[in-house]
Design an enzyme around this catalytic site. Structure first.
Site, short mmCIF file in Angstrom:
data_model
loop_
_atom_site.label_atom_id
_atom_site.label_comp_id
_atom_site.label_asym_id
_atom_site.label_seq_id
_atom_site.Cartn_x
_atom_site.Cartn_y
_atom_site.Cartn_z
N TYR A 16 -10.06 -0.86 2.88
CA TYR A 16 -9.55 -0.78 4.25
C TYR A 16 -9.23 0.65 4.63
O TYR A 16 -8.82 1.48 3.80
CB TYR A 16 -8.30 -1.64 4.42
CG TYR A 16 -8.59 -3.04 4.92
CD1 TYR A 16 -9.04 -3.25 6.23
CD2 TYR A 16 -8.43 -4.14 4.10
CE1 TYR A 16 -9.32 -4.53 6.69
CE2 TYR A 16 -8.71 -5.43 4.55
CZ TYR A 16 -9.16 -5.62 5.85
OH TYR A 16 -9.44 -6.88 6.30
N ASP A 27 0.80 -1.22 0.00
CA ASP A 27 0.00 0.00 0.00
C ASP A 27 0.84 1.27 0.00
O ASP A 27 0.35 2.32 -0.42
CB ASP A 27 -0.95 0.00 1.20
CG ASP A 27 -2.11 -0.96 1.00
OD1 ASP A 27 -2.52 -1.15 -0.15
OD2 ASP A 27 -2.60 -1.52 1.99
#
Length: 652
Positions: A386, A302
């Site tokens: 998320y 990420d």
């Protein structure tokens, strides 16, 4: 080397000051003037090129301020990248000092929002995609295409910018698409050419139909009767912030922020003594456990692939932060190179943390209690499904803690039953694959470092400390003894370590040149949370690309160029970059400027209670003083509870 005609003067007050909008603009102007920007060029990343630790330590107010910026560019027409460096403080104005062409064979530039945004339109025109959706009874227009980083699996993809796409059905604008995965089909897209290179319809699975509503009044969970909770500080906060430097209860720390790592802490010290030169989350990977041909490739870096701090939330009082709050905006570069301000990106406040220490003495009759308090510096970012919060805590007892919070919505699949034991059933027919969230903290230590007699600075050494049983024998006749086993980690090879909860393993960063009043080296100890490292097979592609996550601890000598645990260019890198390359020479890490790289995280076997939104889960680590102080530093916490009206001490 290209210089602008008109000089641009940086106004930074410190070598580690955050980039200002004017500096971001000046860096963009410099790369344009150097001929590095064409009509199809996008700005991927603009961030600080931080000076060497020695430069920062020797800098004094009034000295010239070194200011260098890294600018990463992508030609969207060709997929070719450019990695450039700009000196903002050069005489005569900002100047491009270096630029390197990135052809994608050893990793690509991170993926742009602009590249993601075209995917759904490309798939809408693909007959194979339409046929796969029609077979499952859904319309193309009602499917949200979710493009995801591709990893590095097939030789024919090397050098091409590829994403892999999964679909999720959305019946109406209020419908949560994650509740309806269109499983069994995956598309591969070349985002440079705009070609859908493949659509694989591999498993015939039904689309789950039950809605996953979050909004109150729609979901069926019972209401909880809770009264308002107010946190007030009538005399105001105990901390100050000046030029991004936070001072609180003896602590001092400089706040940094950039699009890749997000929140960074610099020059963290207490009572005028240094502890950390720099602390950040340098990488994170989310590897999934589903080996099906549709999903085997799912693992997301990420920070390196998506630059996760680009998606930092603007925080709201009473929602994200509670109490007497100070907010700081963050400024990053947009994809056209212009500065973009994220309002209320960083939250600073104090929190009560319960009883810090307490004793009622049977001999003196004295009773004393002190409340613990912590300084909180945090931010939240949302990456797709998320949401992640990163909270740095400074405590009155000298501790430093990093807490990562994971919430949001689990990535879903169609549930295939017990014959496919890699997912939990979350709702009828809806699965959530098993996965991990593994973070790499980069901790550039500076434990009580001071100038030495040779014009340099004192160094640090890392010790591994385990509890050790002592067998029954002449010195331990009743078998009750145990002691400590202390092992110096003297080289990069020796310092690749795993946690071990059975012996309470910690790692103590000492300063051999500075001793406390007992004659022992001062230190700070890393207390890890015992949790699994990467669970993928050591021979897997993800183990090669996320090698940092195969160990809980790595130690390297300080090198400002070695900033990211998985390397500079993570997107589609074939593997071996980052920490394996950094440590290949097996350098000495004894009595020097050491950097600790600590892997920590969550192994997530989703529960039904994680649906439709996941209660916040927590992971992290602590740094505790280990002989750094001569006694409990929280003795200095006042005995006053509330505005002088209530006391916690009856000592004589």
């Amino acid at each position: 080397m290209t210089m602008l005609d008109e000089p641009t003067t940086t106004t930074a007050a410190h070598p580690l000051s955050r980039l200002s909008p004017a500096e971001i603009t000046a860096a963009a102007d410099a790369v344009r003037a150097a001929g590095l920007v064409g009509p199809s060029t996008a700005f991927v990343y603009t961030g600080p090129d931080e000076p060497h630790k020695d430069v920062v330590r020797s800098w004094k107010p009034g000295d010239a301020v070194p200011r260098s910026v890294r600018v990463m560019l992508l030609d969207r027409a060709t997929g070719t990248g450019t990695d450039a460096h700009v000196d903002l403080a050069a005489a005569g104005g900002p100047v491009v000092t270096a630029s390197t062409v990135v052809d994608g064979l050893e990793g690509h530039m991170p993926i742009l929002d602009g590249e993601f945004e075209v995917i759904e339109g490309l798939l809408a025109d693909d007959e194979r995609w339409a046929a796969a959706l029609a077979k499952r009874g859904v319309e193309v227009a009602d499917v949200r295409a979710v493009p995801l980083s591709a990893g590095s699996y097939f030789p024919e993809e090397h050098g091409h910018r590829i994403v892999r796409v999964l679909g999720f059905h959305q019946a109406d604008p209020d419908d949560l698409p994650w509740a309806h995965p269109v499983d069994g089909v995956v598309a591969y897209v070349d985002i440079t050419t705009g070609e859908v290179t493949a659509v694989h319809d591999l498993v015939d699975l039904e689309v789950p139909t039950e809605r996953g509503d979050l909004l109150s009044g729609v979901h069926t969970s019972p209401a909880r009767d809770l009264k308002p909770l107010e946190i007030t500080q009538p005399e105001g906060p105990s901390f100050t912030v000046e030029d991004d430097v936070v001072r609180w209860a003896g602590w001092e720390a400089r706040i940094g922020f950039d699009a890749r790592e997000g929140l960074v802490l610099h020059q963290v010290g207490i009572d005028g003594r240094s502890v950390l030169h720099r602390a950040s989350i340098s990488e994170m990977v989310v590897p999934y456990a589903d080996p099906s041909p549709v999903r085997f490739w799912q693992n997301y870096f990420d920070t390196g692939e998506y630059l996760f701090a680009r998606y930092t939330n603007s925080l709201e009082l009473g929602c994200d932060c509670l109490g007497d709050i100070t907010y700081l905006d963050a400024v990053i570069a947009a994809e056209d190179g212009t500065p973009r301000t994220i309002r209320n990106a960083i939250c600073l406040h104090e929190e009560d943390y319960g009883v810090g220490w307490k004793h009622s003495d049977m001999f003196t009759g004295a009773s004393d209690t002190r409340r613990s308090r912590r300084m909180v510096i945090s931010f939240f970012t949302t990456i797709g499904n998320y949401d992640y919060g990163f909270y740095w805590y400074l405590y009155t007892d000298g501790r430093i803690e990093l807490e990562a919070k994971a919430t949001g919505i689990v990535f879903t699949s169609a549930y295939r039953g017990e014959e496919h034991p890699y997912a939990t059933q979350m709702a009828p027919g809806l699965g959530a694959p098993f996965h991990q969230h593994l973070f790499a903290a980069r901790l550039d230590m500076a434990v009580d470092q001071r100038p030495d007699d040779h014009g340099g600075w004192t160094g640090n050494t890392v010790l591994e400390v385990d509890a050790a049983r002592v067998p029954v024998g002449p010195g331990n006749p009743y078998g009750n003894a145990f002691t400590r086993a202390t092992t110096p980690l003297t080289s990069e090879g020796e310092a690749q370590r795993m946690t071990d909860a059975t012996v309470g393993r910690t790692w103590v960063v000492t300063n051999p040149s500075v001793t406390n009043r007992l004659g022992e080296p001062v230190g700070y100890a890393l207390y890890p949370q015992a949790s699994p490292a990467l669970l993928a097979d050591p021979e897997s592609v993800v183990a090669s690309r996320a090698a940092f996550s195969t160990k809980h601890l790595w130690v390297t000598p300080h090198d400002p160029a070695q900033r990211y645990a998985a390397g500079d260019l993570v997107n589609q890198h074939p593997g071996g970059a980052g920490l394996p390359a950094y440590t290949a020479a097996d350098r000495s890490v004894e009595d020097t400027d050491v950097v600790l790289w600590h892997t920590f995280g969550l192994t997530h076997f989703p529960r039904p209670e994680d649906w439709p939104v996941m209660p916040t889960d927590y992971t992290g680590f602590q740094l505790k003083p280990h002989g750094f102080f001569d006694r409990n530093p929280a003795l200095g916490v006042p005995a006053v509870l509330t505005s002088g009206r209530s006391h916690c001490s009856s000592g004589r």
